[in-house]
Scaffold this motif. Structure first.
Motif, PDB file in Angstrom:
ATOM      1  N   UNK A  79      25.472 -74.387  37.346  1.00  0.00           N
ATOM      2  CA  UNK A  79      25.941 -75.309  37.970  1.00  0.00           C
ATOM      3  C   UNK A  79      25.345 -76.675  37.966  1.00  0.00           C
ATOM      4  N   UNK A  80      23.946 -76.645  38.286  1.00  0.00           N
ATOM      5  CA  UNK A  80      23.082 -77.921  38.061  1.00  0.00           C
ATOM      6  C   UNK A  80      22.973 -78.468  36.641  1.00  0.00           C
ATOM      7  N   UNK A  81      22.871 -77.415  35.829  1.00  0.00           N
ATOM      8  CA  UNK A  81      22.850 -77.794  34.152  1.00  0.00           C
ATOM      9  C   UNK A  81      23.998 -78.567  33.765  1.00  0.00           C
ATOM     10  N   UNK A  82      25.254 -77.824  34.273  1.00  0.00           N
ATOM     11  CA  UNK A  82      26.568 -78.743  33.936  1.00  0.00           C
ATOM     12  C   UNK A  82      26.461 -80.239  34.519  1.00  0.00           C
ATOM     13  N   UNK A  83      26.214 -80.236  35.777  1.00  0.00           N
ATOM     14  CA  UNK A  83      26.069 -81.590  36.420  1.00  0.00           C
ATOM     15  C   UNK A  83      25.202 -82.529  36.004  1.00  0.00           C
ATOM     16  N   UNK A  84      23.889 -82.012  35.323  1.00  0.00           N
ATOM     17  CA  UNK A  84      22.924 -82.724  34.661  1.00  0.00           C
ATOM     18  C   UNK A  84      23.586 -83.279  33.488  1.00  0.00           C
TER      19      UNK A  84
END
Length: 267
Positions: free
Chosen positions: A28-33
């Motif tokens: 999820x944080x990879x997508x947000x980054x």
């Protein structure tokens, strides 16, 4: 059993739940980054490693009596042992100082929620344990006397499945021997899986280890009865012989003490 087999890799339910939560959080944080802002890369790294470190440190502090003589065992995270509540300050502080805008902080709720849901679901799915009765087996002890595993003596029982070739088994044996000496109200059954008497006896003599009940299970029938995948496995049984809990992998002294406390509640 609370075990997940991923090809040759065998994970306890607790470890699988942690990995599931971390996987969904990092995804999820990879997508947000890539879509919201690059600051999520640093934030996710701090949350994962800082949260794990804080949870482990809190566990060590709470159980310091078990770590005092072996402080370096604090680094043995593969044994398990995390106080997850203490990961929350890491999450809160990193939200304030690493994510600069309200928009980023709102978006951060999504991977956190996904991680919690994944961890909870994996934990519940893998921790469900059938209260199996003791196996209808009679095994020979090193002292020559047979032991009927289906017979109980009124005490809770701890069964440890092990082998001399298994490094985690060897590392946990001193803790099990110490627990047996400290808790006469609990019966300990150490059941060797698949090895002959000479090999087991030689290992115990070389390591100066002694147990009241060291049993031989050359056909590994106990492992099949409890549907254990891999060793070591430590099984905690109620006084009537029903399976209460199971721990796959190397077990820590504080975990042994905690499970004994659950099996022998004080009035």
């Amino acid at each position: 059993m609370d075990t997940i087999a991923l090809g040759p890799l065998v994970l306890s339910g607790e470890r699988f739940a942690i990995l599931a939560g971390v996987f969904f959080f990092l995804t999820g944080t990879g997508l947000l980054a890539s879509r919201v802002g690059p600051r999520f890369n640093l934030w996710s790294t701090v949350v994962v490693f800082g949260g794990l470190a804080a949870a482990r440190l809190a566990h060590v502090i709470v159980h310091w009596s078990h770590f005092r003589e072996e402080p370096l065992r604090a680094l043995a995270v593969w044994q398990g042992g995390f106080s997850w509540f203490w990961a929350l300050p890491v999450v809160a502080i990193s939200l304030i100082f690493l994510l600069r805008t309200s928009r980023e902080r709102v978006w951060a709720i999504a991977p956190l929620a996904a991680a919690v849901l994944a961890w909870t679901a994996a934990h519940h799915l893998t921790s469900a344990l059938e209260p199996l009765p003791p196996p209808p087996l009679t095994l020979a002890g090193l002292d020559g006397s047979p032991v009927d595993l289906a017979a109980t003596d009124g005490r809770p029982t701890i069964i440890n499945l092990w082998a001399t070739w298994c490094a985690p088994c060897r590392r946990e044996m001193p803790a099990l021997a110490q627990a047996e000496r400290a808790h006469p109200e609990v019966r300990f059954l150490l059941i060797n899986q698949g090895e002959d008497e000479a090999k087991v006896r030689d290992y115990l003599e070389r390591e100066a280890l002694a147990f009241d009940h060291m049993l031989l299970d050359p056909g590994m029938a106990t492992q099949r009865h409890y549907r254990a995948v891999g060793i070591p496995v430590t099984l905690f049984l109620h006084a009537d012989g029903r399976l209460a809990r199971a721990h796959t992998g190397e077990i820590a002294p504080e975990r042994i003490a905690a499970e004994i406390a659950r099996l022998t509640p004080r009035p």
